[in-house]
Design a protein around this motif. Sequence first.
Motif, PDB file in Angstrom:
ATOM      1  N   ALA A  56     -12.891 -10.886   2.692  1.00  0.00           N
ATOM      2  CA  ALA A  56     -12.443  -9.674   3.000  1.00  0.00           C
ATOM      3  C   ALA A  56     -11.068  -9.036   3.322  1.00  0.00           C
ATOM      4  CB  ALA A  56     -12.555  -9.028   4.854  1.00  0.00           C
ATOM      5  N   SER A  57     -10.499 -10.040   3.010  1.00  0.00           N
ATOM      6  CA  SER A  57      -9.013 -10.400   2.172  1.00  0.00           C
ATOM      7  C   SER A  57      -8.514 -10.438   0.927  1.00  0.00           C
ATOM      8  CB  SER A  57      -8.288 -11.506   2.508  1.00  0.00           C
ATOM      9  OG  SER A  57      -8.781 -13.034   2.493  1.00  0.00           O
ATOM     10  N   ILE A  58      -9.830 -10.047   0.559  1.00  0.00           N
ATOM     11  CA  ILE A  58      -9.330 -10.627  -1.397  1.00  0.00           C
ATOM     12  C   ILE A  58     -10.492  -9.206  -2.111  1.00  0.00           C
ATOM     13  CG2 ILE A  58      -9.208 -13.236  -1.623  1.00  0.00           C
ATOM     14  CD1 ILE A  58     -11.365 -13.621  -2.460  1.00  0.00           C
ATOM     15  N   LEU A  59     -10.892  -8.032  -0.693  1.00  0.00           N
ATOM     16  CA  LEU A  59     -11.777  -7.177  -1.114  1.00  0.00           C
ATOM     17  C   LEU A  59     -10.953  -6.138  -1.340  1.00  0.00           C
ATOM     18  CD1 LEU A  59     -14.516  -6.058  -1.807  1.00  0.00           C
ATOM     19  CD2 LEU A  59     -14.360  -5.231   0.586  1.00  0.00           C
ATOM     20  N   LYS A  60     -11.531  -5.614  -3.057  1.00  0.00           N
ATOM     21  CA  LYS A  60     -11.084  -4.361  -3.703  1.00  0.00           C
ATOM     22  C   LYS A  60     -11.697  -3.515  -4.043  1.00  0.00           C
ATOM     23  CE  LYS A  60      -7.771  -3.443  -7.357  1.00  0.00           C
ATOM     24  NZ  LYS A  60      -6.899  -4.511  -8.450  1.00  0.00           N
ATOM     25  N   ARG A  61     -11.066  -1.872  -3.715  1.00  0.00           N
ATOM     26  CA  ARG A  61     -11.910  -1.114  -3.985  1.00  0.00           C
ATOM     27  C   ARG A  61     -11.490  -0.191  -5.393  1.00  0.00           C
ATOM     28  NH1 ARG A  61     -13.769   4.350  -0.476  1.00  0.00           N
ATOM     29  NH2 ARG A  61     -14.529   5.099  -2.500  1.00  0.00           N
ATOM     30  N   GLU A  62     -12.295   0.309  -6.877  1.00  0.00           N
ATOM     31  CA  GLU A  62     -12.050   0.887  -8.118  1.00  0.00           C
ATOM     32  C   GLU A  62     -12.921   1.725  -7.796  1.00  0.00           C
ATOM     33  OE1 GLU A  62     -11.465  -2.131 -10.917  1.00  0.00           O
ATOM     34  OE2 GLU A  62      -9.985  -3.116 -10.048  1.00  0.00           O
ATOM     35  N   GLY A  63     -13.174   3.055  -7.789  1.00  0.00           N
ATOM     36  CA  GLY A  63     -13.752   4.207  -7.675  1.00  0.00           C
ATOM     37  C   GLY A  63     -14.809   3.656  -6.865  1.00  0.00           C
ATOM     38  N   ASP A  64     -15.744   3.775  -6.567  1.00  0.00           N
ATOM     39  CA  ASP A  64     -17.106   3.446  -5.802  1.00  0.00           C
ATOM     40  C   ASP A  64     -17.342   1.907  -6.158  1.00  0.00           C
ATOM     41  OD1 ASP A  64     -17.434   5.982  -5.486  1.00  0.00           O
ATOM     42  OD2 ASP A  64     -17.975   6.789  -6.376  1.00  0.00           O
ATOM     43  N   GLU A  65     -17.066   0.888  -7.040  1.00  0.00           N
ATOM     44  CA  GLU A  65     -16.826   0.087  -6.915  1.00  0.00           C
ATOM     45  C   GLU A  65     -16.918  -0.729  -5.728  1.00  0.00           C
ATOM     46  OE1 GLU A  65     -19.803  -0.848 -10.750  1.00  0.00           O
ATOM     47  OE2 GLU A  65     -17.646  -0.189 -10.904  1.00  0.00           O
ATOM     48  N   TYR A  66     -16.709  -2.389  -5.662  1.00  0.00           N
ATOM     49  CA  TYR A  66     -16.098  -3.203  -4.536  1.00  0.00           C
ATOM     50  C   TYR A  66     -15.940  -4.687  -5.291  1.00  0.00           C
ATOM     51  CZ  TYR A  66     -16.575   0.052  -1.203  1.00  0.00           C
ATOM     52  OH  TYR A  66     -16.539   1.161   0.280  1.00  0.00           O
ATOM     53  N   PHE A  67     -15.109  -4.900  -5.463  1.00  0.00           N
ATOM     54  CA  PHE A  67     -14.660  -6.813  -6.002  1.00  0.00           C
ATOM     55  C   PHE A  67     -14.101  -7.159  -5.211  1.00  0.00           C
ATOM     56  CE2 PHE A  67     -14.229  -3.164  -8.714  1.00  0.00           C
ATOM     57  CZ  PHE A  67     -15.644  -2.930 -10.353  1.00  0.00           C
ATOM     58  N   LEU A  68     -14.264  -9.058  -5.514  1.00  0.00           N
ATOM     59  CA  LEU A  68     -13.451  -9.992  -4.641  1.00  0.00           C
ATOM     60  C   LEU A  68     -12.997 -10.146  -5.809  1.00  0.00           C
ATOM     61  CD1 LEU A  68     -16.461 -11.999  -2.725  1.00  0.00           C
ATOM     62  CD2 LEU A  68     -14.978  -9.779  -2.493  1.00  0.00           C
ATOM     63  N   VAL A  69     -11.735 -10.812  -5.834  1.00  0.00           N
ATOM     64  CA  VAL A  69     -10.245 -10.420  -6.971  1.00  0.00           C
ATOM     65  C   VAL A  69      -9.762 -11.453  -6.585  1.00  0.00           C
ATOM     66  CG1 VAL A  69     -11.178  -8.342  -7.503  1.00  0.00           C
ATOM     67  CG2 VAL A  69      -9.054  -9.083  -6.387  1.00  0.00           C
ATOM     68  N   THR A  70      -9.323 -12.888  -7.293  1.00  0.00           N
ATOM     69  CA  THR A  70      -8.074 -13.000  -7.337  1.00  0.00           C
ATOM     70  C   THR A  70      -7.150 -12.871  -8.383  1.00  0.00           C
ATOM     71  OG1 THR A  70      -8.706 -14.781  -8.493  1.00  0.00           O
ATOM     72  CG2 THR A  70      -9.012 -15.087  -6.716  1.00  0.00           C
ATOM     73  N   PRO A  71      -5.724 -13.665  -8.618  1.00  0.00           N
ATOM     74  CA  PRO A  71      -5.508 -13.123  -9.426  1.00  0.00           C
ATOM     75  C   PRO A  71      -5.406 -13.182 -10.886  1.00  0.00           C
ATOM     76  CG  PRO A  71      -3.947 -14.394  -8.296  1.00  0.00           C
ATOM     77  CD  PRO A  71      -5.129 -14.558  -8.013  1.00  0.00           C
ATOM     78  N   VAL A  72      -7.011 -14.398 -11.456  1.00  0.00           N
ATOM     79  CA  VAL A  72      -7.805 -14.397 -12.866  1.00  0.00           C
ATOM     80  C   VAL A  72      -9.441 -14.033 -12.876  1.00  0.00           C
ATOM     81  CG1 VAL A  72      -5.424 -16.211 -13.550  1.00  0.00           C
ATOM     82  CG2 VAL A  72      -7.578 -17.337 -11.963  1.00  0.00           C
TER      83      VAL A  72
END
Length: 186
Positions: free
Chosen positions: A60-76
């Motif tokens: 949950a701490s690395i969850l990101k929303r872009e528009g209607d989509e969700y991503f787990l992100v790290t710097p790379v």
Amino acid sequence: MAEPLFQQLQQLQREFRGHPPVHKWNPDLCGDMDMVIRRDGRWVHEGTEIRRQPLVKLFASILKREGDEYFLVTPVEKMRILVEDVPFVATQVARGSEGGTECLLFTTNTGDVVPLKRKSDWQLKPFGDPPQPVPYIEVRDGLQARVSREVFYQLVNWAEEGSEQPEAHGKLWLHSDGKEFLLGTY
């Protein structure tokens, strides 16, 4: 008794304010991950529910929303996941006063403590079958929590009827941080 709980939640909010700066991370998409956040707030990976709460909190701490989509992100890395409704569920609410002004604090299923402030993104959106208007609150950076049924009933107990103005008639309002927030109509 509610006042000490409110103060504890405020303290937790101050202590755990630090989430990774995922809004600054923009790596290329690596692909799709077989992970789903169910409508009821359960996180499911490859068909199996993740039962370890620290792992859910990490994701949950690395969850990101872009528009209607969700991503787990790290710097790379950036992996797309599926979210059936919104990623969080508000499972608790407390009220108290902050500087003499009543304020509501919501706690999500992942432990985020979210104050309902003047500038909070608070919306009523259809949910369920048949669809009924349900409150949603922004947790952070466009990520929302749906207010659970139990929390909704608590809010109904705290809500007040609209003022004498015709447009407010038949509506229930919450008061938090010196502002009225629409809870619903009756």
